[in-house]
Design an enzyme around this catalytic site. Structure first.
Site, PDB file in Angstrom:
ATOM      1  N   LYS A  52       0.848  -1.202   0.000  1.00 20.44           N
ATOM      2  CA  LYS A  52       0.000   0.000   0.000  1.00 20.44           C
ATOM      3  C   LYS A  52       0.880   1.247   0.000  1.00 20.44           C
ATOM      4  O   LYS A  52       0.604   2.221  -0.704  1.00 20.44           O
ATOM      5  CB  LYS A  52      -0.944  -0.009   1.218  1.00 20.44           C
ATOM      6  CG  LYS A  52      -2.048  -1.045   1.073  1.00 20.44           C
ATOM      7  CD  LYS A  52      -2.828  -1.297   2.341  1.00 20.44           C
ATOM      8  CE  LYS A  52      -3.766  -2.475   2.142  1.00 20.44           C
ATOM      9  NZ  LYS A  52      -4.466  -2.906   3.349  1.00 20.44           N
ATOM     10  N   GLN A  96      -5.540  -1.718   9.576  1.00 18.55           N
ATOM     11  CA  GLN A  96      -5.164  -2.999   8.968  1.00 18.55           C
ATOM     12  C   GLN A  96      -5.613  -4.157   9.862  1.00 18.55           C
ATOM     13  O   GLN A  96      -5.296  -4.184  11.051  1.00 18.55           O
ATOM     14  CB  GLN A  96      -3.634  -3.031   8.770  1.00 18.55           C
ATOM     15  CG  GLN A  96      -3.107  -4.269   8.082  1.00 18.55           C
ATOM     16  CD  GLN A  96      -3.561  -4.385   6.632  1.00 18.55           C
ATOM     17  OE1 GLN A  96      -3.568  -3.417   5.889  1.00 18.55           O
ATOM     18  NE2 GLN A  96      -3.965  -5.589   6.247  1.00 18.55           N
ATOM     19  N   ASP A 119     -11.624   2.422   3.347  1.00 22.18           N
ATOM     20  CA  ASP A 119     -11.792   0.968   3.234  1.00 22.18           C
ATOM     21  C   ASP A 119     -13.264   0.578   3.090  1.00 22.18           C
ATOM     22  O   ASP A 119     -13.583  -0.581   2.834  1.00 22.18           O
ATOM     23  CB  ASP A 119     -11.210   0.286   4.486  1.00 22.18           C
ATOM     24  CG  ASP A 119     -10.013  -0.590   4.149  1.00 22.18           C
ATOM     25  OD1 ASP A 119      -9.813  -0.883   2.955  1.00 22.18           O
ATOM     26  OD2 ASP A 119      -9.294  -0.985   5.080  1.00 22.18           O
TER      27      ASP A 119
END
Ligand code: NAP
Length: 284
Positions: A52, A96, A119
């Site tokens: 990322k 995460q 997200d």
């Protein structure tokens, strides 16, 4: 032989287009920034966040990582999220997963401001997706949809079978496919005789995390097979959920692993950070 859906190449093209958008934002004095929170040590997560961060570099998005120790409390995690919600220099927040089991990840997701929810995991984003409103779509389902669109695969009236019902992949995929007028069936670990569903499917999307789960005899001739799974074999090789070598002989389209859905997921994250920056700075 199936046509290969090249997620790696498509993701590269998307990143290139996003870089242009990002350059445009910078000319307006805006500096898109993604904050990534990791809690505790996890080797797979480290690889994901490294990828990322590399993608952010390429597009021109500022990337900042926050590492919290394994023994972090729920309150400390929530405090950090709240601080990032308030921080005007941060446009997107990503927590995460996985995080240590003693922490409530859903509560943490709910704390992320919906305006920075790149997200697409907050109840607000999920609710809007369900209602067919514009929102942040979670990156893996969004990547799958983008692949389908770019390869001009029309889902109207098609039978789509999704394997897996997780909140981050399977469930949002239901809404994404419904929005494209597909007839959607979802299978999970309690589904009996999965092959009876997959054999009739025009499109199979597998997101369960079991190597070679989808075999050639489960797939209809000419079907589109999208493999979301990422599994590590005993030899350390990364494979998907689909028995690629054999399924590609019957499928019409197929995604490889690696080089399929994985790079698309990261490209759509970049897309969401740029979208967040634009929406937070709408010119009056
Ligand atoms: P998850 O939360 O573990 O969910 C797995 C789903 O698969 C569950 O709904 C489970 O059913 C179902 N399942 C498990 N075993 C099954 C079986 N034998 N038959 C039918 N269904 C079964 O996983 P996830 O986070 O959705 O991830 C799924 C896979 O995608 C993993 O390999 C993950 O690494 C990969 N992934 C890839 C990307 C990417 O960017 N390419 C992104 C995210 C995830 P129950 O609900 O009944 O337990």
């Amino acid at each position: 032989m199936a046509k290969i859906i090249d997620g790696k190449e498509l993701a590269k093209k998307i990143r290139k287009d996003l870089k242009e958008k990002c350059d445009g934002l910078k000319k307006r004095g805006l500096n898109p920034k993604l904050a990534v929170i990791m809690v505790g040590e996890n080797s797979a997560s480290k690889v994901y966040v490294r990828n990322k961060s590399k993608a952010c570099d390429e597009v021109g998005i500022e990337y900042q990582e926050y590492f919290l120790e394994e023994d972090t409390t729920q309150e400390q995690l929530m405090d950090l999220i709240k601080r990032l919600n308030e921080d005007k220099t941060v446009n997107g927040i990503l927590l995460q997963s996985p995080i240590p089991r003693n922490l409530d990840i859903n509560l943490a997701f709910k704390t992320i401001s919906f305006r920075k929810d790149v997200d697409g995991f907050t109840p607000s984003s999920i609710g809007k997706l369900t209602m067919g409103e514009d929102t942040f779509i979670s990156c893996t389902p969004y990547g799958v949809v983008k692949m389908i669109e770019e390869y001009n695969i029309d889902l109207t009236g098609k039978s789509v079978v999704i394997l897996g019902r997780s909140n981050i992949v399977g469930k949002p995929l239901i809404q994404c496919c419904l929005a494209k007028d597909a007839t959607v069936t979802v299978c999970h670990s309690k589904t009996k005789n999965i092959e009876e569903y997959t054999k009739k499917a025009d499109v199979i999307i597998s997101a369960i995390g079991k190597p070679k789960f989808v075999t050639k005899d489960m797939v209809k001739e000419g079907a589109v097979v999208i493999d979301v799974g990422i599994n590590r074999t005993d030899e350390g090789k990364i494979v998907g959920d689909v028995d690629f070598e054999n399924v590609e002989k019957v499928a019409g389209y197929i995604t490889p692993v690696p080089g399929g859905v994985g790079p698309m997921t990261i490209a759509m994250l970049m897309n969401n950070v740029i979208k967040a920056t634009e929406e937070q700075n709408v010119e009056k």
